[in-house]
Design an enzyme around this catalytic site. Sequence first.
Site, PDB file in Angstrom:
ATOM      1  CE1 TYR A  73      74.086  14.046 -66.480  1.00 53.16           C
ATOM      2  CE2 TYR A  73      72.314  12.547 -65.931  1.00 53.16           C
ATOM      3  CZ  TYR A  73      73.156  13.563 -65.581  1.00 53.16           C
ATOM      4  OH  TYR A  73      73.073  14.088 -64.341  1.00 53.16           O
ATOM      5  CD  GLU A  74      71.816  17.123 -71.352  1.00 55.01           C
ATOM      6  OE1 GLU A  74      71.850  17.507 -72.536  1.00 55.01           O
ATOM      7  OE2 GLU A  74      70.777  16.942 -70.709  1.00 55.01           O
ATOM      8  N   GLY A  75      75.210  13.887 -74.077  1.00 59.06           N
ATOM      9  CA  GLY A  75      76.297  13.674 -75.030  1.00 59.06           C
ATOM     10  C   GLY A  75      77.533  13.260 -74.256  1.00 59.06           C
TER      11      GLY A  75
END
Length: 596
Positions: A439-441
């Site tokens: 997550y968060e890229g």
Amino acid sequence: MQVYEAPLRDMKFVLHELHQDDGFGNLEALEEFTPDLVDAVLEEAAKVAQEVLLPLNRSGDVEGCTLENGVVRTPQGFKEAYELFREGGWCALASDPEWGGQGLPESVNKMTEEMICSANLSFSLYPGLTHGGTTAIEGYASDELKQFYLPKMVSGTWSGTMCLTESHCGTDLGMLRTKAVPQDDGSYKLTGGKIFISAGEHDLTENIIHLVLARLPDAPAGVKGISLFLVPKYLPKDDGTPGPSNGVSVAAIEHKMGLKASATCQLNFEESTGWLVGKPNKGLEAMFTMMNTERVSVGVQGLGVGEAAYQSAVWYAKDRLQGRSLSGVKNPNGPADPIIVHPDVRRMLMTMRAYNEGCRAISAWVSRALDAEKHATDPEVKQRAQDFVALMTPVVKALFTDLGFETANLAVQVYGGHGYIAESGVEQYVRDARIAMIYEGTNGIQALDLVGRKLPAHMGRYLRAFFHPVSQFIEANKGDETFGKMIEALEKAFGALQLSTATIAQKGMKDPEEGAAAATEYLRLTGLVAMAYCFAKSALIAQRKLAEGTEEAAFYKTKLTTAQFYFDRILPQATAVFLAIKAGKGSMMALEAEAF
Ligand SMILES: Cc1cc2nc3c(=O)[nH]c(=O)nc-3n(C[C@H](O)[C@H](O)[C@H](O)COP(=O)(O)OP(=O)(O)OC[C@H]3O[C@@H](n4cnc5c(N)ncnc54)[C@H](O)[C@@H]3O)c2cc1C
């Protein structure tokens, strides 16, 4: 068994000793935060982590979150723990005093974040996302929205979320479909479905403030047509208390591999009232402010889990009796020696230790830059700090979370079969750590950000904020009587990084796939060099302290040994990744898709 004691001595080392000469200076605005005050905050945070959050880590994993009649409940004990956390002011630690925060340096905040993540990663997401949300509101929302929402969010009375992902789009946000229709009173009506929303619904706070990416009716296609909206779960009344429901409902909570006590929700917005944050169609810019803050914090999640996994593995390695030491019996009164005597177990423990200490040193370095970025008065220092943060954000996110997962995995190996069994508690670390790489890229996207955006920015200016201190350090310490070999190894790895940078710049200009094919290894090489620099500096400091006859000889000797282990057994990875970068995209991209 999950054991955790905050590594306060190492935190104090990286905060007060390691980076004093990093060129980010002593910031006048933060002068009141003396080392004594900082240490007192860290010690209090350690108590909260160890005594309040750690005891809920395994029970939270076993119980998970539940959804019943549209209501999400967090596991037993979470509500009370959150209240204690909030009342203690821990939600407001790094926020601006203007909104009721304590304005603590980011460098101190990141250490407390590490402790919270070590103790209970799931719990950390609730206050963590709120903090990210306040950053976007502070940076982009109207004064009216700021005045109304920030005090409640900063105090933790209301929590926050970030709602980007939809079922058909995660990385490629250009495809998102949630709609926002302007209303006569200046507000918007939002309709659409979001998935995977952390802390999307829960029972910890009286209201939840969603930051939602959506499209205006006339928005251009792709990422240039995305706007950001603030959408409360309950529409607040004028007096600031939660009013009627705002059409935000939970369709489901995700059943997932780990992070079970964090409620990951599918949310539906049905004509929900929202307000624009920032300019129309510029939502990604505002969201990226939030995501950049969050990306460093997600990196720290990796480190936090890694530290907890390491400590649990050390505890077991001293307790578990199997086999005899090859250098002679160490536990003559027992049926066998503890497994910590075996070189292969030492290999694992030292690797885990070195990864954690290396990442913590980088974390302190980057967060000092975060402080300078915000508070430096000298424009040159401010610019350098901004450049360094921009460059290192994807490195911290991807390196720390990759290594955190590797460390958690090694902990299971140290436990053997018992590690694979849930009761040991360490398999939870593997499951929990895994999401931070996604997550968060995803970490692959972080690598592309480093190579595709950060390297070429301003003709390579960001890199200089990292390369200058490293090359200066090498020049100043080359041929050192004690550490000459260490500096030589750092110089060699740094040379490989410089060469890789030039190769990627040249090849990438002609063929962007070449840069993309080298990105993950390039990020790792950057991380390996950054850790090597931090360890070499640590070794020099430790040696000086020992020569001065410090009372803390045990700490500094251990630091020296860990630094030496890093150079002996981990930095050699730099050669392998360098060769992979040099090989280019050839065999990686040669097969037609049908051949797979
Ligand atoms: C537990 C959990 C919590 C989450 N919390 C939130 C949250 O709070 N808010 C929110 O909005 N989202 C959240 N997410 C979503 C998360 O951010 C996305 O899952 C993530 O960004 C990846 O998107 P995706 O799953 O659609 O994968 P995809 O985008 O489909 O990617 C699949 C794979 O393809 C690769 N890939 C995709 N595009 C490219 C490219 N251009 N170049 C190279 N490789 C590429 C990716 O790296 C990945 O390996 C959460 C997810 C989980 C599982």
